[in-house]
Design an enzyme around this catalytic site. Structure first.
Site, PDB file in Angstrom:
ATOM      1  N   SER A  59       0.842  -1.190   0.000  1.00 32.68           N
ATOM      2  CA  SER A  59       0.000   0.000   0.000  1.00 32.68           C
ATOM      3  C   SER A  59       0.878   1.241   0.000  1.00 32.68           C
ATOM      4  O   SER A  59       1.929   1.267   0.646  1.00 32.68           O
ATOM      5  CB  SER A  59      -0.903   0.012   1.236  1.00 32.68           C
ATOM      6  OG  SER A  59      -1.726  -1.127   1.287  1.00 32.68           O
ATOM      7  N   ALA A 122      -6.580   2.244   1.679  1.00 27.17           N
ATOM      8  CA  ALA A 122      -8.015   2.420   1.878  1.00 27.17           C
ATOM      9  C   ALA A 122      -8.302   2.978   3.266  1.00 27.17           C
ATOM     10  O   ALA A 122      -9.125   3.890   3.431  1.00 27.17           O
ATOM     11  CB  ALA A 122      -8.730   1.083   1.675  1.00 27.17           C
ATOM     12  N   HIS A 166     -10.317  -4.226  -3.967  1.00 23.67           N
ATOM     13  CA  HIS A 166     -10.253  -5.276  -4.987  1.00 23.67           C
ATOM     14  C   HIS A 166     -11.616  -5.452  -5.663  1.00 23.67           C
ATOM     15  O   HIS A 166     -12.359  -4.495  -5.843  1.00 23.67           O
ATOM     16  CB  HIS A 166      -9.725  -6.580  -4.383  1.00 23.67           C
ATOM     17  CG  HIS A 166      -8.332  -6.462  -3.811  1.00 23.67           C
ATOM     18  ND1 HIS A 166      -7.328  -5.733  -4.418  1.00 23.67           N
ATOM     19  CD2 HIS A 166      -7.774  -6.971  -2.684  1.00 23.67           C
ATOM     20  CE1 HIS A 166      -6.223  -5.813  -3.695  1.00 23.67           C
ATOM     21  NE2 HIS A 166      -6.468  -6.549  -2.637  1.00 23.67           N
TER      22      HIS A 166
END
Length: 294
Positions: A59, A122, A166
């Protein structure tokens, strides 16, 4: 340098597509072999803090924690350009239709949110979106669950809201979920930039010339997939949970594109803005100076 390099990536169709050419020996790897290690992104983020893999998808949020061990490859980006991680729920009772962001924030603060890991982009995007004058830290009540168990967490009542990444971004309606907030849309409106979600990193103990050569090989793998799309999509289908071929192709197109070949000026600005805002809010340890392998 060892001729075998460990390569970590997520068990999802976009990463599988990205590394299709490597996995199927479609390109010249100049004597290097790549050991593919498939793990969820939170696990890869955690492994990166320990410097365990030579190359890894991580990430962008996690990059702030591994600056001393890894450099960013200029290829391999996952950018949400007007779309991205989504907050979904079984219903939006108590939240009116077409609410303002402030109303969404207040509604979410009364809920428990299942997130796919606290080092994911996220989650950082969620915290940035939740910030206002009265809640500068963007804190909210969360429960951590594997990315592929977020829907289950909401359905079982373990959480009220799920933060999905995803392929869940395309399948949430099939799961009888309602969209509460698309963080990629929020970020695009806020900044005019794509939301930087993931990237590939390489260990700094690999000599610079070798890092550059490896970057070129990975870029060639991505480009090969884009040039042989049907074959690449077919290779990725075993990891396309709940997606038919058409939807898998659509999902792959969302996250494997020109940004993936190279961040470009826009992608680099997006990362600087994302991590800059996070640093200013005290959500990451320190300001980040980007170091790319070109």
């Amino acid at each position: 340098m060892s001729p075998t390099l460990t390569l970590g990536h997520s068990p999802d169709p976009d990463d599988a597509f990205m590394f299709y050419a490597l996995a199927e020996n479609k390109i010249d790897t100049q004597g290097w072999k790549f050991e593919h290690i498939l793990q969820d992104i939170q696990t890869l983020n955690e492994r990166a803090t320990r410097g365990e893999l030579h190359i890894s998808a991580i990430s962008i949020h996690a990059y702030a924690y591994v600056l001393n061990k890894y450099a960013l490859l200029s290829c391999g980006a996952s950018m949400g350009d007007g779309y991205g991680p989504m907050l979904v729920a079984r219903h939006h009772e108590g939240l009116k239709d077409n609410p303002r962001l402030g109303e969404v924030r207040e509604w979410l603060r009364t809920k428990r949110i299942a997130v796919p890991g606290t080092m994911t982009s996220a989650y950082l995007a969620l915290r940035l979106a939740m910030r206002d004058d009265s809640h500068a830290s963007g804190e909210c009540e969360i429960v951590v669950a594997p990315f592929d168990k977020i829907f289950d967490a909401v359905k079982s009542g373990q959480a009220d809201v799920g933060l999905i990444i995803h392929e869940g971004q395309l399948t949430y309606a099939q799961e009888q979920m309602e969209l509460i907030l698309d963080l990629g849309v929020w970020w695009k409106i806020k900044t005019g930039l794509p939301l930087p979600l993931g990237g590939n990193v390489i260990r700094k103990d690999i000599p610079p010339a070798e890092r550059k050569a490896i970057n070129a090989i990975l870029r060639e793998s991505i480009n090969y997939g884009l040039q042989h799309r049907a074959e690449g999509v077919a290779h990725a289908m075993p990891l396309a949970r709940g997606l038919d071929t058409q939807m898998a192709d659509r999902f792959i197109g969302m996250y494997v594109n020109d940004y993936t070949l190279d961040y470009g000026d826009t992608g680099r600005r997006a990362i600087c803005e994302f991590l800059g805002r996070a640093s200013a809010a005290g959500l990451i340890p320190a300001p980040v100076d980007l170091e790319f392998v070109e």
